[in-house]
Design a protein around this motif. Sequence first.
Motif, PDB file in Angstrom:
ATOM      1  N   LEU A 117      64.889  29.207  51.867  1.00  0.00           N
ATOM      2  CA  LEU A 117      64.165  30.127  50.949  1.00  0.00           C
ATOM      3  C   LEU A 117      64.608  31.582  51.085  1.00  0.00           C
ATOM      4  O   LEU A 117      65.060  32.575  50.358  1.00  0.00           O
ATOM      5  N   GLU A 118      64.637  32.046  52.501  1.00  0.00           N
ATOM      6  CA  GLU A 118      65.013  33.303  52.818  1.00  0.00           C
ATOM      7  C   GLU A 118      66.411  33.627  52.193  1.00  0.00           C
ATOM      8  O   GLU A 118      66.682  34.914  51.996  1.00  0.00           O
ATOM      9  N   ASN A 119      67.243  32.782  52.368  1.00  0.00           N
ATOM     10  CA  ASN A 119      68.757  32.957  52.122  1.00  0.00           C
ATOM     11  C   ASN A 119      69.029  33.093  50.592  1.00  0.00           C
ATOM     12  O   ASN A 119      69.800  33.973  50.150  1.00  0.00           O
ATOM     13  N   ILE A 120      68.088  32.502  49.800  1.00  0.00           N
ATOM     14  CA  ILE A 120      68.387  32.216  48.275  1.00  0.00           C
ATOM     15  C   ILE A 120      67.393  33.250  47.658  1.00  0.00           C
ATOM     16  O   ILE A 120      67.662  33.671  46.567  1.00  0.00           O
ATOM     17  N   GLU A 121      66.399  33.880  48.165  1.00  0.00           N
ATOM     18  CA  GLU A 121      65.251  34.337  47.574  1.00  0.00           C
ATOM     19  C   GLU A 121      65.927  35.759  46.965  1.00  0.00           C
ATOM     20  O   GLU A 121      65.405  36.207  45.571  1.00  0.00           O
ATOM     21  N   ALA A 122      66.830  36.588  47.288  1.00  0.00           N
ATOM     22  CA  ALA A 122      67.448  37.676  46.802  1.00  0.00           C
ATOM     23  C   ALA A 122      68.448  37.364  45.903  1.00  0.00           C
ATOM     24  O   ALA A 122      68.968  38.135  44.841  1.00  0.00           O
ATOM     25  N   ASN A 123      68.748  36.048  45.608  1.00  0.00           N
ATOM     26  CA  ASN A 123      69.798  35.536  44.665  1.00  0.00           C
ATOM     27  C   ASN A 123      69.155  34.920  43.390  1.00  0.00           C
ATOM     28  O   ASN A 123      69.743  34.194  42.615  1.00  0.00           O
ATOM     29  N   ILE A 124      67.956  35.219  43.349  1.00  0.00           N
ATOM     30  CA  ILE A 124      66.984  34.494  42.098  1.00  0.00           C
ATOM     31  C   ILE A 124      66.362  35.695  41.278  1.00  0.00           C
ATOM     32  O   ILE A 124      65.478  36.517  41.884  1.00  0.00           O
ATOM     33  N   HIS A 125      66.672  35.916  40.203  1.00  0.00           N
ATOM     34  CA  HIS A 125      66.167  37.086  39.343  1.00  0.00           C
ATOM     35  C   HIS A 125      65.682  36.647  37.954  1.00  0.00           C
ATOM     36  O   HIS A 125      66.667  36.020  37.411  1.00  0.00           O
ATOM     37  N   VAL A 126      64.616  37.222  37.378  1.00  0.00           N
ATOM     38  CA  VAL A 126      64.455  37.010  36.091  1.00  0.00           C
ATOM     39  C   VAL A 126      64.374  38.246  35.209  1.00  0.00           C
ATOM     40  O   VAL A 126      63.701  39.210  35.625  1.00  0.00           O
ATOM     41  N   ARG A 127      65.354  38.226  34.208  1.00  0.00           N
ATOM     42  CA  ARG A 127      65.057  39.424  33.573  1.00  0.00           C
ATOM     43  C   ARG A 127      64.321  39.616  32.265  1.00  0.00           C
ATOM     44  O   ARG A 127      64.135  38.404  31.688  1.00  0.00           O
TER      45      ARG A 127
END
Length: 313
Positions: A117-127
């Motif tokens: 989760l820590e590794n992918i958290e910055a790679n999920i974004h909702v615009r």
Amino acid sequence: MNRIDRVTAILIQLQSRKIVRAQDIADRFNISLRTVYRDINTLEEAGVPILGEAGVGYSIMEGYRLPPVMFTKEEAAAFLTAEKMVEKFTDKSTQESYQSGMFKVRAVLRSSEKDMLENIEANIHVRQNYAPFNTGGPNILQPLLTSISDKEVLHIHYHAGINAEPSQRQIEPIGIFYSSGYWHCVAYCRLRQDYRNFRADRIQKISGTGQHFDQAHPTLQDYLKQLSKKENLHTIVINVEKRMAAYLQESKYYYGFVSEKPHEDMVQMTFLSHPEWFMRWFTMYAERADIVSPENMRTLLKEYVNRISEKYS
């Protein structure tokens, strides 16, 4: 899914609700009712105190608890994705409640899932292509949900639109839904003595009255079905060139989009919409699409194009 995983998943499902119907279990795992009965029997033989009543469903005896379950990496990633959605599309109170719940979820994760989760958290974004929900306003969704659960009458200050005067209403909420960029509350309005659809971002103030309502209201699903018939909505099916379909991904939701699937070298889209309203939008890309059904949509389109042609001829 093997049988051990399925039986474990059924136990978790039983713990998630007061009563679970056998048919619900069968539908979820795509198994027969006979298989459901065998799996339930396996749980009972393992010592799980399951109560069953014919025609009602299964429940677990009050007080029975299992240690916290472990989540898979895929489930943990789904929670994180949902958190990103909640941050953008709900009010502050709901965001805080979900964040609190996520702390509890993270607390029971194994180290490998936490690292993931820590590794992918910055790679999920909702615009968003519009203003965030209820910017700077009061918390709306949680009071509505609490009212639906407790059957409490709410007092709201509502502003219906630019040209409408603000009004105060007492409402009996029956459900909320998200559509076309906005949260909506369907409620019985005591002022109008009828059901109304209130856009949540237009509710300026909201408070409980301490009064409880006993009136039997339709479920949200039943109301929306009745509303579709009342508004003369029809099922419309079209085929669209794949390249053009890519440009409709956002606008299609404003016209009653239901589903889509590949169809030869096209994309077949299904909508629940008002024919006249839908037809005007369809003319924007009609040369790269085709109407499958209903047949009278073709007639409406021809008449509409002819009227425009005559006007500018």
